[in-house]
Design an enzyme around this catalytic site. Structure first.
Site, short mmCIF file in Angstrom:
data_model
loop_
_atom_site.label_atom_id
_atom_site.label_comp_id
_atom_site.label_asym_id
_atom_site.label_seq_id
_atom_site.Cartn_x
_atom_site.Cartn_y
_atom_site.Cartn_z
N SER A 185 -6.06 6.71 -2.87
CA SER A 185 -5.96 5.08 -2.99
C SER A 185 -6.66 4.15 -2.31
O SER A 185 -7.17 4.67 -1.21
CB SER A 185 -4.38 4.72 -2.63
OG SER A 185 -4.25 3.46 -2.27
N TYR A 195 3.31 4.95 3.04
CA TYR A 195 2.29 5.27 1.69
C TYR A 195 0.96 5.33 2.33
O TYR A 195 0.23 5.99 2.14
CB TYR A 195 2.58 4.25 0.73
CG TYR A 195 1.58 4.55 -0.45
CD1 TYR A 195 2.02 5.49 -1.55
CD2 TYR A 195 0.41 3.64 -0.74
CE1 TYR A 195 1.29 5.55 -2.47
CE2 TYR A 195 -0.46 3.87 -1.77
CZ TYR A 195 -0.21 4.78 -2.51
OH TYR A 195 -0.88 4.86 -3.66
C1 BGC Z 1 -0.61 1.64 -5.17
C2 BGC Z 1 -0.29 0.59 -6.00
C3 BGC Z 1 -1.06 -0.78 -5.52
C4 BGC Z 1 -2.70 -0.44 -5.53
C5 BGC Z 1 -3.39 -1.45 -4.92
C6 BGC Z 1 -2.02 2.20 -5.05
O1 BGC Z 1 -2.17 3.01 -4.26
O2 BGC Z 1 0.36 2.78 -5.55
O3 BGC Z 1 1.15 0.27 -5.92
O4 BGC Z 1 -1.08 -1.66 -6.40
O5 BGC Z 1 -2.71 0.65 -4.44
O6 BGC Z 1 -2.82 -2.13 -3.84
#
Ligand code: BGC
Length: 266
Positions: A151, A164
């Site tokens: 991410s 996360y």
């Molecule tokens: C998340 C999303 C978010 C994106 C940008 C991703 O890894 O799961 O919820 O919109 O990152 O912030």
């Protein structure tokens, strides 16, 4: 589109969102695909049916990737069906968002368990099979390929989401360490770091016009991503077209990591 003809690919968490698009894109490039799901059996069967209707080959396989025994059973089922594995896409992931003081240990452990431990458990089983089978030059010049779904939050801190962000920061060095360790065995390991891709996981960020407007301020390219953006990147990273790419994170984010706040400041 590069060919993945004859290769077998397992995509974890592919009953929805980015995983579904990756499974469909790999199948369209000729791979036989395992559609892993944890709880959404019906959704996974729809993905399998869609791939078959488009002329591809796919099966659905249940496993919670944070559970060692379930991951091992998934790999046995996958290899029984397709003979071996050539491509693993470590995609399964989830969010449980809370401010730090309101975050329970269970919410921390769930996110780390699926997003980080799950990637370790699946990579370990895939690598065992890659090494057992060895190189099949007519299929690929690599012994095996792993794509870790990371991410933008492997580099962008994220208030209210520290479980996360920690999981994705962990994926970054898990991926690079595995890539360094396994490169001599001709196993290629890379990540894709999606930005804001329109899926159920971030519905709150795009559902209303106000939310979308606020989101687009964070995206220099001024559009929200679609799952197919990630599917195309996955096909390239899984194919021999990217054979010299090792231990890299490919950001597919419309420029979200370019500090858009500095467009007019600084
Ligand atoms: C998340 C999303 C978010 C994106 C940008 C991703 O890894 O799961 O919820 O919109 O990152 O912030």
């Amino acid at each position: 589109m590069p060919s993945l003809q004859g290769q077998a690919a397992l995509v974890t968490g592919s009953s929805s969102g980015i995983g579904t698009a990756v499974a469909q894109s790999l199948a369209a490039a000729g791979a036989k695909v395992g559609v892993n799901y944890s709880r959404s059996a019906d959704e996974a069967e729809v993905v399998v049916a869609d791939i078959r209707a488009a002329g591809g080959e796919a099966i659905a396989i249940q496993a919670d990737v944070s559970q060692e025994d379930q991951v091992q059973r998934m790999f046995s089922q996958f290899c029984e069906a397709f003979g071996t594995i050539d491509i693993l896409v470590n995609n399964a992931g989830l969010q449980r968002d809370f401010n730090l003081v309101d975050m329970s240990l269970a919410d921390w452990n769930l996110v780390i368990g699926v997003n980080l431990t799950g990637q370790f458990l699946c990579a370990r089983e895939a690598v065992k099979e890659f090494l057992r089978r060895g190189l099949v030059p007519e299929r690929s010049c690599a012994v095996g390929k792993i794509i870790c779904m990371s991410s933008v939050h492997e580099v962008i801190p994220w208030a209210g989401h520290c479980n996360y962000a920690a999981s994705k920061g962990g994926v970054s060095l898990l991926m690079k360490s595995m890539a360094q360790e396994l490169a001599p065995q001709k196993i290629r390991i890379n990540s894709i770091a999606p930005g804001a891709i329109q899926t159920p996981i971030n519905r709150d960020a795009w559902e209303t016009p106000e939310a979308l407007e606020a989101l687009l301020k964070l995206i220099p390219y001024k559009r929200i991503g679609v799952p197919e953006d990630i599917g195309k990147a996955a096909v390239w990273l899984a194919s021999d077209d990217s054979d010299y790419v090792q231990g890299e994170t490919l950001f597919v984010d419309g420029g979200m990591t370019l500090y858009p706040g500095f467009e007019s400041g600084g």
